[in-house]
Design an enzyme around this catalytic site. Structure first.
Site, PDB file in Angstrom:
ATOM      1  N   ASP A  84      82.865  46.754  55.352  1.00  0.00           N
ATOM      2  CA  ASP A  84      81.897  47.846  55.443  1.00  0.00           C
ATOM      3  C   ASP A  84      80.779  47.647  54.428  1.00  0.00           C
ATOM      4  OD1 ASP A  84      81.588  51.005  56.285  1.00  0.00           O
ATOM      5  OD2 ASP A  84      80.995  50.645  54.201  1.00  0.00           O
ATOM      6  N   TYR A 104      73.250  49.467  50.237  1.00  0.00           N
ATOM      7  CA  TYR A 104      74.080  48.786  49.233  1.00  0.00           C
ATOM      8  C   TYR A 104      73.415  47.521  48.697  1.00  0.00           C
ATOM      9  CZ  TYR A 104      77.923  51.622  51.181  1.00  0.00           C
ATOM     10  OH  TYR A 104      78.715  52.645  51.626  1.00  0.00           O
ATOM     11  N   LYS A 138      74.922  50.270  57.951  1.00  0.00           N
ATOM     12  CA  LYS A 138      74.388  51.619  58.104  1.00  0.00           C
ATOM     13  C   LYS A 138      72.864  51.651  57.943  1.00  0.00           C
ATOM     14  CE  LYS A 138      78.572  53.034  55.661  1.00  0.00           C
ATOM     15  NZ  LYS A 138      78.751  51.857  54.789  1.00  0.00           N
ATOM     16  N   HIS A 167      73.522  56.630  57.979  1.00  0.00           N
ATOM     17  CA  HIS A 167      74.191  56.764  56.684  1.00  0.00           C
ATOM     18  C   HIS A 167      74.287  58.209  56.184  1.00  0.00           C
ATOM     19  CE1 HIS A 167      74.999  54.213  52.827  1.00  0.00           C
ATOM     20  NE2 HIS A 167      75.805  55.233  52.904  1.00  0.00           N
TER      21      HIS A 167
END
Length: 298
Positions: free
Chosen positions: A52, A57, A86, A119
């Protein structure tokens, strides 16, 4: 969930028939390529097949590199792994989705994404109460449906959506998410959300399974109830918390950088009793949320 064997090996079947591993590896805050490479190496060897990530990120590129190098090492192909990424809140607008998705796909280096999530229900740099949030996420969801219809993603979903947010998508498009990834642990869980998602065949997936550990808060891991239960099963506190979610039908994506913890987090060879589950449920009275709160987003 299976009655015997390792809970970590289980898969959930999404509403479109796609099989999603019940346990995956979260990569939040791993922004060093070497660290992520080592982590993915250990995870693949331990049996993880779901990874994931997210545009926010800033590690999609690192994950893609690690997979290209490491899948052959374990005799695996692209089809053997399940990759989630996401749409960033900064791209939560209909006209931004296609480019954002293309960038994520290029970063990871894959022909398709297994699961693509919105997200957060709110857009970046817009006040939570601004009605444009609803407009933007519905626009974005329509673009997600297009990506799915084009075969660029195997499944589409959302993250941090409340029942109200989920209902609005269904009313606007007639298409409901396949997954809703939310904060979920004994200190903070929403039984009404689980009930809604179960009744609409939306799979809940938990993040922050260990409570506030990601923000250096060990309160949940050190709860006396958790300690008593993990001692009984000769397990780790993390295994107990993950089993609690999995036995409720909630998928998990625990994150760790420590090899023995990465391995133990997917080795859950025991079942909690109903009494154990109820005791852990009682910790919800604390109502301690450790991550962002979507409830105020219009």
């Amino acid at each position: 969930m299976p009655c015997e064997g390792n809970l970590g090996d289980a898969k959930f079947i999404l509403k479109n028939g796609v099989k999603m591993p019940a346990v995956g590896l979260g990569t939040f805050r791993i922004r060093n390529s070497d660290v992520l490479f080592r982590t993915v190496d250990v995870a693949l060897e331990a049996g993880y097949r779901l990874f994931d990530t997210a545009a926010a990120y800033q590690n999609e590129l690192f994950l893609g590199y690690a997979l290209r190098k490491l899948l052959p090492k374990y005799g695996l192909t692209r089809e053997d792994v399940f990759i989630t990424t996401k749409l960033s809140p900064s791209d939560l607008r209909g006209d931004l989705v296609a480019d954002a998705f293309r960038k994520s796909s290029d970063n990871i280096g894959l022909d398709y994404i297994d699961l693509y999530l919105i997200h957060f229900p709110g857009a970046a740099n817009i006040h939570a109460q601004d009605s444009k949030n609803k407009e933007f996420r519905i626009e974005a969801w329509k673009e997600f449906i297009k990506l799915y219809d084009q075969g660029k993603v195997k499944a589409i979903g959302v993250s941090n959506f409340t029942i109200r947010h989920l209902t609005e998508l269904a009313e606007a498009t007639g298409i409901e998410p396949m997954v809703n990834q939310v904060e979920w642990h004994p200190h903070y869980f929403q039984s009404d959300l689980l009930q809604y998602c179960d009744s609409h065949n939306i799979r809940l997936q938990a993040y922050c399974s260990f409570g506030g550990l990601a923000v250096s808060n060990n309160t949940l891991m050190e709860e006396s109830i958790v300690r008593e239960i993990y001692a009984k099963y000769k397990a780790t506190p993390a295994q107990v918390l993950l089993a609690w979610s999995l036995q409720r039908g909630v998928a998990v994506i625990p994150k760790s950088l420590t090899p023995h913890r990465i391995k133990s987090n997917i080795q859950i060879n025991f079942r909690l009793t109903q009494e154990d589950l109820s005791q852990l449920d009682s910790l919800g009275a604390a109502n301690m949320k450790y991550s962002w709160d979507p409830s105020s987003v219009a």
